[in-house]
Design a protein around this motif. Structure first.
Motif, PDB file in Angstrom:
ATOM      1  N   GLY A  65       0.818  -1.201   0.000  1.00 22.33           N
ATOM      2  CA  GLY A  65       0.000   0.000   0.000  1.00 22.33           C
ATOM      3  C   GLY A  65       0.855   1.255   0.000  1.00 22.33           C
ATOM      4  O   GLY A  65       1.951   1.258   0.557  1.00 22.33           O
ATOM      5  N   PRO A  66       0.366   2.350  -0.603  1.00 23.18           N
ATOM      6  CA  PRO A  66       1.091   3.624  -0.568  1.00 23.18           C
ATOM      7  C   PRO A  66       0.752   4.458   0.666  1.00 23.18           C
ATOM      8  O   PRO A  66       1.165   5.603   0.772  1.00 23.18           O
ATOM      9  N   VAL A  67      -0.026   3.869   1.572  1.00 19.70           N
ATOM     10  CA  VAL A  67      -0.436   4.563   2.800  1.00 19.70           C
ATOM     11  C   VAL A  67      -0.088   3.688   4.001  1.00 19.70           C
ATOM     12  O   VAL A  67      -0.696   2.629   4.199  1.00 19.70           O
ATOM     13  N   LEU A  94       7.181   8.675   9.592  1.00 18.47           N
ATOM     14  CA  LEU A  94       7.730   9.769   8.792  1.00 18.47           C
ATOM     15  C   LEU A  94       6.742  10.916   8.601  1.00 18.47           C
ATOM     16  O   LEU A  94       7.135  12.075   8.523  1.00 18.47           O
ATOM     17  N   ASP A  95       5.455  10.583   8.502  1.00 13.20           N
ATOM     18  CA  ASP A  95       4.452  11.622   8.227  1.00 13.20           C
ATOM     19  C   ASP A  95       3.217  11.413   9.093  1.00 13.20           C
ATOM     20  O   ASP A  95       2.161  10.975   8.625  1.00 13.20           O
ATOM     21  N   PRO A  96       3.327  11.720  10.400  1.00 10.88           N
ATOM     22  CA  PRO A  96       2.191  11.511  11.309  1.00 10.88           C
ATOM     23  C   PRO A  96       0.973  12.363  10.957  1.00 10.88           C
ATOM     24  O   PRO A  96      -0.163  11.950  11.181  1.00 10.88           O
ATOM     25  N   GLU A  97       1.202  13.542  10.370  1.00 12.76           N
ATOM     26  CA  GLU A  97       0.082  14.408   9.993  1.00 12.76           C
ATOM     27  C   GLU A  97      -0.789  13.747   8.930  1.00 12.76           C
ATOM     28  O   GLU A  97      -2.016  13.824   8.970  1.00 12.76           O
ATOM     29  N   LYS A 139      -4.665  12.666   9.213  1.00 19.35           N
ATOM     30  CA  LYS A 139      -5.633  13.151   8.218  1.00 19.35           C
ATOM     31  C   LYS A 139      -6.477  11.990   7.683  1.00 19.35           C
ATOM     32  O   LYS A 139      -7.680  12.126   7.464  1.00 19.35           O
ATOM     33  N   PHE A 140      -5.837  10.837   7.471  1.00 15.16           N
ATOM     34  CA  PHE A 140      -6.570   9.648   7.052  1.00 15.16           C
ATOM     35  C   PHE A 140      -7.584   9.241   8.114  1.00 15.16           C
ATOM     36  O   PHE A 140      -8.742   8.925   7.811  1.00 15.16           O
ATOM     37  N   ASP A 141      -7.161   9.265   9.350  1.00 16.12           N
ATOM     38  CA  ASP A 141      -8.021   8.896  10.473  1.00 16.12           C
ATOM     39  C   ASP A 141      -9.263   9.787  10.509  1.00 16.12           C
ATOM     40  O   ASP A 141     -10.402   9.313  10.624  1.00 16.12           O
ATOM     41  N   VAL A 142      -9.058  11.082  10.390  1.00 16.69           N
ATOM     42  CA  VAL A 142     -10.172  12.042  10.424  1.00 16.69           C
ATOM     43  C   VAL A 142     -11.109  11.836   9.236  1.00 16.69           C
ATOM     44  O   VAL A 142     -12.332  11.948   9.353  1.00 16.69           O
ATOM     45  N   TYR A 198      -6.365   5.987  15.624  1.00 17.65           N
ATOM     46  CA  TYR A 198      -4.967   6.131  16.026  1.00 17.65           C
ATOM     47  C   TYR A 198      -4.848   6.879  17.345  1.00 17.65           C
ATOM     48  O   TYR A 198      -5.350   7.998  17.493  1.00 17.65           O
ATOM     49  N   LYS A 199      -4.163   6.262  18.304  1.00 16.98           N
ATOM     50  CA  LYS A 199      -3.772   6.968  19.515  1.00 16.98           C
ATOM     51  C   LYS A 199      -2.455   7.686  19.226  1.00 16.98           C
ATOM     52  O   LYS A 199      -1.840   7.481  18.176  1.00 16.98           O
ATOM     53  N   SER A 200      -2.018   8.511  20.135  1.00 18.04           N
ATOM     54  CA  SER A 200      -0.788   9.269  19.910  1.00 18.04           C
ATOM     55  C   SER A 200       0.402   8.349  19.669  1.00 18.04           C
ATOM     56  O   SER A 200       1.289   8.641  18.867  1.00 18.04           O
ATOM     57  N   VAL A 201       0.415   7.185  20.329  1.00 25.30           N
ATOM     58  CA  VAL A 201       1.528   6.252  20.177  1.00 25.30           C
ATOM     59  C   VAL A 201       1.577   5.677  18.760  1.00 25.30           C
ATOM     60  O   VAL A 201       2.654   5.377  18.233  1.00 25.30           O
ATOM     61  N   HIS A 202       0.415   5.544  18.105  1.00 24.18           N
ATOM     62  CA  HIS A 202       0.382   5.022  16.737  1.00 24.18           C
ATOM     63  C   HIS A 202       0.921   6.035  15.731  1.00 24.18           C
ATOM     64  O   HIS A 202       1.357   5.658  14.637  1.00 24.18           O
ATOM     65  N   LEU A 203       0.862   7.303  16.100  1.00 17.44           N
ATOM     66  CA  LEU A 203       1.379   8.351  15.222  1.00 17.44           C
ATOM     67  C   LEU A 203       2.876   8.603  15.449  1.00 17.44           C
ATOM     68  O   LEU A 203       3.481   9.392  14.735  1.00 17.44           O
TER      69      LEU A 203
END
Length: 341
Positions: free
Chosen positions: A143-145, A174-177, A181-184, A193-198
């Motif tokens: 996957g690209p995501v 590398l890109d938590p933002e 954004k995907f989550d939202v 996603y919790k903070s630890v997953h990001l």
């Protein structure tokens, strides 16, 4: 009555110049409620795709009984773009999986990308995905995501490979933002996603070829070796969407055949959902026309994890999934606070 011999009988062998097929099922029945902005989202999806694919790509669009305006748009794009070489029109909505099966079974490309009609593609997504296949010959689904929570979803072959052939280690996202954004974009009441997953995701390293990729991926957009469709299942899908249908026809066959399930470390695509936002237009405006001819497809080899190795991988996967043993395993792999992961 037949007169003469069909000349195609003299030319029996099929050859193709392209090696990457992309299949997009589309279902937009009207422009009200949930589907109010779906047509504009689909246009953005297709336009971003056409801008970012290399010249060895061809695209199949499967119209699952869309509104006539959507059908007209698809037909116009089919006539306009060299990359869109197949369009299927169904007067009934046969669901996502049957659309994918129709497109995959009837084509010869060794790589097949399946994508929802609300994905915004970024520059370089195709090269990044194909690079993972080059560095991991055992990869079957890429996957690209990246998805930090997908590490135990149909990944028994991946876990065996990581423990015995490669190296598994939690590394910085590398890109938590982009992941947030995907989550939202999913529109769930609670974020997945919790903070630890990001902060950290599980990364697989290939010792021999120095490649690396995130363990696991979603299937709203993913590139899959055609072997998964050829040898996975010959049944049709009797469920349109959800209900485990994607797992049955994509995820499980990939793992059962001994293929790895991976994702790029960097985020190369976005899930837009059904509401258009300014950031989508901004991202699209920065895209430039892709001119690459792709890679030499012979660089992508096809290897699989063996039956007994998959059984070992399944045992390891169960330990990584079990609430009692999971924290110990994740901590050994470099996750400081595994209890919240």
């Amino acid at each position: 009555m037949r007169i003469g011999i069909n000349p195609e009988k003299e030319n029996k062998n099929l050859t193709i110049e392209n090696y990457h097929r992309i299949i997009i099922p589309v279902y937009i029945p009207h422009f009200e409620g949930y589907f109010e902005e779906a047509f504009e989202i689909f246009k953005l999806c297709l336009q971003s795709l056409l801008k970012t694919v290399h010249t060895k790509t061809r695209i199949t669009i499967y119209n699952n009984n869309c509104h006539p305006a959507v059908k007209d748009f698809i037909d116009a794009e089919f006539e306009r773009s060299i990359y869109i070489d197949q369009v299927f029109h169904s007067k009934e909505n046969l669901g996502k999986i049957n659309a994918i099966l129709a497109g995959s079974k009837g084509n010869l490309e060794p790589l097949i990308t399946i994508t929802d009609a609300d994905v915004l593609f970024e520059q370089g997504w195709q090269a990044a995905v194909e690079d993972v296949f080059v560095h991991f010959p055992e990869a079957g689904m890429v996957g690209p995501v990246p998805n930090s929570r997908a590490l135990t979803n149909f990944t028994s072959s991946t876990w065996f490979y990581g423990m015995f052939n490669g190296k598994l280690r939690f590394q910085k996202v590398l890109d938590p933002e982009a992941m947030h954004k995907f989550d939202v974009s999913l529109g769930n009441k609670e974020l997945i996603y919790k903070s630890v997953h990001l902060e950290k995701y599980l990364v697989l390293n290939n010792k021999k070829k120095s490649g690396e990729a995130v363990v696991g991926c979603g299937h709203f957009v993913a590139t899959i070796k055609r072997d998964v469709f050829d040898k996975g299942t010959n049944e049709p899908a009797f469920i349109k969407i959800v209900g485990g249908v994607e797992s049955k026809f994509i995820d499980a066959p990939n793992d059962n055949l001994g293929y790895l399930r991976l994702a790029t470390r960097k985020n190369y695509a976005f899930h837009m959902g059904n509401k258009k936002e300014q950031w989508m237009s901004d991202l699209f405006s920065n895209l430039t026309e892709e001119t690459s001819n792709g890679i030499d497809i012979n660089e992508i080899k096809d290897r699989k994890i063996g039956f007994f190795s998959r059984k070992i991988g399944l045992f390891i996967l169960r330990l990584a999934y079990n609430k009692k043993t999971r924290p110990f395993i994740l901590k050994r792999l470099g996750l400081p606070n595994p209890l919240n992961y």
